[in-house]
Design a protein around this motif. Structure first.
Motif, PDB file in Angstrom:
ATOM      1  N   HIS A  64      52.082  29.887  40.706  1.00 27.48           N
ATOM      2  CA  HIS A  64      51.571  30.709  41.801  1.00 27.48           C
ATOM      3  C   HIS A  64      51.098  29.864  42.961  1.00 27.48           C
ATOM      4  O   HIS A  64      49.914  29.830  43.272  1.00 27.48           O
ATOM      5  CB  HIS A  64      50.430  31.590  41.318  1.00 27.48           C
ATOM      6  N   TRP A 122      49.684  41.408  41.555  1.00 29.31           N
ATOM      7  CA  TRP A 122      49.479  40.655  40.312  1.00 29.31           C
ATOM      8  C   TRP A 122      50.410  41.164  39.218  1.00 29.31           C
ATOM      9  O   TRP A 122      51.040  40.384  38.522  1.00 29.31           O
ATOM     10  CB  TRP A 122      48.032  40.758  39.841  1.00 29.31           C
ATOM     11  N   TYR A 163      53.063  38.805  37.635  1.00 27.27           N
ATOM     12  CA  TYR A 163      52.832  38.463  36.243  1.00 27.27           C
ATOM     13  C   TYR A 163      54.055  38.784  35.391  1.00 27.27           C
ATOM     14  O   TYR A 163      54.451  38.003  34.536  1.00 27.27           O
ATOM     15  CB  TYR A 163      51.611  39.207  35.716  1.00 27.27           C
ATOM     16  N   ARG A 222      39.599  39.685  41.975  1.00 26.73           N
ATOM     17  CA  ARG A 222      39.588  38.636  40.963  1.00 26.73           C
ATOM     18  C   ARG A 222      38.210  38.410  40.355  1.00 26.73           C
ATOM     19  O   ARG A 222      38.090  37.690  39.389  1.00 26.73           O
ATOM     20  CB  ARG A 222      40.099  37.331  41.577  1.00 26.73           C
ATOM     21  N   ASP A 243      45.209  35.380  37.071  1.00 21.72           N
ATOM     22  CA  ASP A 243      45.376  35.881  38.427  1.00 21.72           C
ATOM     23  C   ASP A 243      44.762  34.918  39.435  1.00 21.72           C
ATOM     24  O   ASP A 243      43.821  35.258  40.146  1.00 21.72           O
ATOM     25  CB  ASP A 243      44.773  37.285  38.569  1.00 21.72           C
TER      26      ASP A 243
END
Lengths: 157, 369, 154, 320
Positions: free
Chosen positions: B22, B116, B120, B310, B361
């Motif tokens: 990421h 996310w 993911y 987050r 995340d």
């Protein structure tokens, strides 16, 4: 000679229409790069949607975000790992000039991707909208083939 | 050729350019076969010196930076910083402005969670949900684009309110979006939540206990997935959140599946908040009446916390009575959340490691600031 | 009340200041001042009370550093700030064996301010490149930079 | 016998035809994959290069031809250079025995099935060579995974195929198609069909079993270090492999070229592409399994099931 010229032109046409970018995001602009590849904007329409994770299989490096001094050697290395012919798009103000993060006492970033690797197309914005990136890629196609799809839009008065 | 292995372990370098980190996180893995003996995250590849910048600008000039610290939930960071400065100079925010802040921040939270989920699933090797999520996310960006003027790095809140009022079209758009997203839950359920491979990949992997959460200072969905009902919106109510009725979804086992479910349910709660806020939206000004032109707070300090997608974002400002802050410390959630990675990734496979890393995340420029 | 409990538990340590904070103004329920070498004991008390370490940072003043520790609690709203004044050039004891999460925070403080923590298991730079030779958030650094800035402008 | 009727002539024409088919087929399949993926993902996919992007893959291929071929330092040169060629050979050989239509077969061998399965196993050797020679840990990972995976999945694949062969009593592919005159074998061997598709997906390293090149874990797996045309050969081989396993599925379970109205080869291609579509559908729907799950699945579920199916088939054959 003419034939070689033709071949070159055909190759350039193929190159321009199959710019595979690297999966390489540095910061905020990477999200807009992803958005440009996603459903609404779909870079794949122009053949530029095959994001390859390995630099060996890429044609295009989209420098999407701020290059920190810690990251700079890695960026150069990745660029060197790409096979020629290769192109670079500096996406966003940070990659162009350091953007909002550049000021005299800034210690952490490289102000501009063109200080470490050669850049072909600059796409300004903070971050540029996906449309902007697509225009940048079309510009690059124009640069490669010396003719382009963009012209018809630009000539409209 | 690979050299013959004399030691039992070897080093695998993951990143800084790797599809599943990421952005620009680098993790040095010490491996034994496909098992990880030790993971050592190396951060700082996105370090841009925000805190140093803060000391060189005045309060207003630093505001646009907040959208770039955590670009996925930029409005919450806007909110936290504005709240801290408002506390510091003692500014009251009108109610309508607070409502608008809540609505936009919650929309932004849904956008962040959607991204996310997509990213993911991309880590787990499923490409299609990624594009589905982006498709939904674009609708939110359209709405926010209408009133904030940008798609990603918003700089929308001001000290004392918001600069732009919302109109009927935005309200209708929000309602239509809520309806649309609720219809999409079924798609996500079928495509992801009930997918046997997804369940196998996430159940019982990357378990975090409550005690570990406390020792590492985890917040947000990471802590809630482990069953800790810690959400700043409830436990330290700010803005207009106390006026709304919503729940804090929590998990039981603290594994990846729970974190996923927590985020999915949180989106539903955010929709509820948005709808209630639209129903109750009061009339009135959107900007405080007496906003000083030149912000020069008295010497002092303030800590203000908000709940981002987050976790807890805390803005700690120390003022020495100057137009520039003496020091701003940004307590970012991902920094603490990532610091547990070496602990929970011990003795896992590379594939699980990728799954665990994704479930945290992380937004790397937020960690690095 | 958690803040009462913390106050009581901190009592035997003989700290410089344990006082309730002005929550509406600063966001703190409890303000504590301690010496740096009392920090492990303070952290142990906070851990026993069930608090978690919210953030750890430092402030650089002309004569000293101030280490600022924020603690909060998952169930109860109670934010405690602990400040420890550290003379320039001295080392502070680590609390990373009590709060493993402090490990990275201390590395960050070392990276940005150059404050060393004794007993820290792995005190390396975290944000800047390993070969960097400066600590960016030191105020002197800024004054020097301002000088060079004025030079560059002229 | 004239020269045109000779075996040699047939072989040469066949080989040229096969090479043409392989490249055109791969170009088409890659375009198809991108279009299928795009439409599943609510987007148009390639649109600008030719009609609906139909010559997009031609542009890609041309571009890859013109790319620099990087040979990284410290690779095992001979092996590194050989791997892309080795991966391509078994693919070509397999085409020799596939019956596209009653008479459209280059060489009708009585051990056709064995030939294809034996040469298909060579693919893993090429992947191992590529992964090992690249001097890259990710590549080595991909190679090791590939070997373990192929060993695990070859066995249930063979056993499943055996149960069909048990019913026909011949290794000749045309015989197998001929035996399905009244009904397709998918009707009486549904379990075998499901097992076969699962194993075939794993054999061709396609998602959800694409562990040797798992993008989010291993960057690009065994071909991380390959650029330009060498990389294109791996790509070509992957898509041709997909065609072969689908063709085998068609022959074993879907009645080969049989079908009303249309000529045999048309039915054959329709069925094959339908199978390929199915495999693509898997890829764009499922997340990737974990490696140990993959192996466990093969040894603990697929192989016992395949054996049970084989025994059941033998038992029923004995009774009726």
């Amino acid at each position: 000679m003419i034939k070689i010229g033709l071949l070159e032109e055909a190759l350039n046409l193929a190159r321009a229409n199959s710019l595979w970018p690297m999966t390489f995001g540095l910061a905020c602009c990477a999200i807009e790069m992803m958005a440009a590849g996603a459903a609404r904007f779909d870079l794949d329409r122009f053949g530029a949607g095959v994001f390859r994770p390995s630099p060996r299989q890429c044609d295009l490096m989209i420098v999407a975000g701020t290059i920190s001094k810690k990251m700079a050697p890695a960026v150069v290395r990745l660029w060197e790992q790409m096979p020629a012919p290769k192109w670079v798009i500096a996406m966003g103000n940070c990659a162009i000039s350091g953007g909002p993060f550049y000021y005299p006492t800034q210690y952490a970033i490289v102000p501009g991707a063109d200080l470490i690797i050669p850049v072909d197309v600059y796409v300004p914005g903070c971050p540029p909208r996906p449309e902007g990136l697509i225009e940048g890629i079309l510009m690059l196609e124009e640069k490669i083939t010396k003719r382009g799809r963009l012209r018809k839009f630009r000539d409209v008065k | 050729m690979l050299e013959p292995l004399e030691e039992k372990t070897y080093i695998l370098n993951l990143g800084p350019q790797h599809p599943s980190t990421h952005g620009v996180l680098r993790v040095v893995l010490e491996m034994e076969g496909e098992f990880i003996v030790k993971a050592d995250p190396d951060i700082g590849y996105g370090h841009r010196g925000h805190e140093h910048m803060a000391e060189n600008r005045n309060y207003l000039q630093f505001l646009p930076n907040m959208g770039r610290v955590d670009y996925l939930h930029a409005l919450a960071f806007n909110h936290g910083y504005c709240m801290a400065v408002e506390k510091l100079i003692g500014l009251e925010v009108p109610e309508r402005a607070e409502f608008i802040r809540v609505i936009t921040a919650e929309l932004n939270r849904i956008a962040s969670h959607l991204l996310w989920v997509g990213a993911y699933l991309l880590d787990l090797g499923a490409f299609t949900p990624f594009l589905y999520c982006f498709d939904d996310r674009e609708n939110i960006l359209d709405l926010l684009d209408r009133i904030t003027g940008s798609r990603l790095t918003y700089c929308f809140y001001r000290f004392g309110g918001v600069p732009q009022d919302i109109d009927q079209e935005f309200i209708d758009g929000c309602r239509a979006f809520a309806k649309r997203l609720r219809r999409r839950w079924k798609d996500y359920d079928n495509l992801v939540t009930k997918n046997i491979i997804f369940i196998e990949r996430t159940k019982g992997i990357g378990v975090i206990t409550k005690e570990q959460c406390r020792l590492y200072g985890l917040t947000g969905p990471m802590a809630r997935g482990s069953g800790i009902p810690y959400d700043i919106r409830k436990s330290e109510p700010y803005s207009a959140y106390p006026l709304f009725d919503f729940e804090i979804p929590i998990g039981e086992n603290g594994d990846i599946m729970d974190r996923y479910l927590v985020r999915m349910r949180e989106m539903e709660q955010s929709l509820r908040i948005i709808e209630q806020a639209l129903d109750k939206l009061p009339n009135g000004p959107i900007m405080a009446e007496k906003v000083p032109k030149r912000i020069k707070p008295a010497a002092g300090e303030v800590y203000a916390a908000v709940e981002t997608a987050r976790g807890e974002f805390g803005c700690y400002i120390v003022s020495q009575g100057d137009v520039k802050p003496y020091r701003i410390k940004l307590r970012v959630p991902s920094f603490a959340n990532l610091s547990i990675l070496p602990e929970i990734s011990r003795d896992t496979l590379v594939a699980d490691f990728v799954a665990i890393l994704g479930s945290i995340d992380v937004v790397v420029p937020e960690i690095d600031r | 009340m958690l803040s009462e409990n913390i106050k009581k538990a901190l009592g035997p340590l003989g700290l410089e200041k344990v006082a309730p904070g002005d929550y509406a103004k600063t966001g703190y329920h409890l303000e504590v001042a301690a010496a740096p070498n009392q920090m492990p004991a303070v952290a142990q008390v906070m851990r026993d009370q069930g608090c978690f370490l919210e953030s750890l940072t430092a402030l650089h003043f002309r004569e000293h550093f101030t280490l600022v520790y924020h603690f909060a609690h998952y169930e109860e709203l109670c934010r405690t700030v602990v400040k420890a004044v550290l003379p320039l050039g001295q080392q502070a004891p680590t609390i990373s064996h009590i709060y493993p999460g402090a490990n990275w925070y201390e590395r960050e403080v070392y990276d940005l301010f150059g404050i060393r923590f004794t007993g820290h298991p792995d005190l390396r730079r975290i944000l800047l490149p390993f070969e960097a030779d400066f600590h960016p958030l030191l105020k002197q650094f800024e004054e020097e930079a301002e000088k060079s800035e004025t030079k560059a402008d002229a | 016998m004239t020269i045109f009727g000779s075996d040699l002539f047939r072989m040469i024409v066949g080989l040229i035809g096969v090479i043409a088919l392989v490249s055109v087929n791969a170009l088409f399949l890659i375009w198809m994959e991108r279009k299928v993926a795009a439409h599943m993902q609510l987007r148009p996919g390639p649109m600008e290069v030719g009609w609906h992007g139909s010559i997009q893959t031609v542009a890609d291929a041309l571009k890859l031809l013109g790319k620099e071929l990087i040979t990284p330092a410290e690779v095992d040169r001979p092996v590194y250079l050989l791997a892309p060629i080795v991966i391509f050979l078994p693919v070509l050989v397999s085409f020799l025995v596939i019956p596209f239509a009653p008479n459209l077969i280059i060489r009708d061998m009585n051990v056709g099935v064995l030939l294809i399965l034996a040469f298909a196993a060579l693919t893993v050797l090429a992947i191992l060579m590529a992964g090992w020679a690249s001097n890259n840990k990710y590549s080595a990972f991909g190679a090791i995974r590939s070997v373990a995976q192929n060993v695990a999945y070859e066995i249930p694949l063979l056993i499943t195929v055996m149960s069909v062969i048990l019913m026909v009593g011949s290794f000749r592919l045309t015989d197998i198609v001929a035996a399905q005159e009244r009904y397709w074998f998918i009707l009486i061997q549904p379990l075998a069909f499901i097992l076969y598709i699962t194993c075939a997906t794993a054999e061709t390293n396609r998602a959800p079993f694409d562990l040797p090149e798992a993008e989010s874990e291993l960057v690009a797996g065994f071909h991380t270090e390959y650029s330009g045309m060498r990389f294109a050969l791996f790509f070509l081989a992957e898509y041709t492999n997909m065609f072969i396993v689908s063709a085998l599925a068609t022959i074993f379970f879907l009645g080969g070229w049989r079908g009303p109205f249309l000529p045999g080869w048309a039915w054959f291609f329709i069925k094959v592409y339908a199978m390929i579509f199915l495999i693509m559908w898997f890829r764009w729907t499922f997340p990737r399994v974990r490696f140990d799950q993959l192996i466990t699945f093969a040894w603990k579920i697929l192989i016992p099931l395949a054996f049970a199916n084989l025994l059941l088939t033998a038992f029923l054959m004995k009774i009726f």
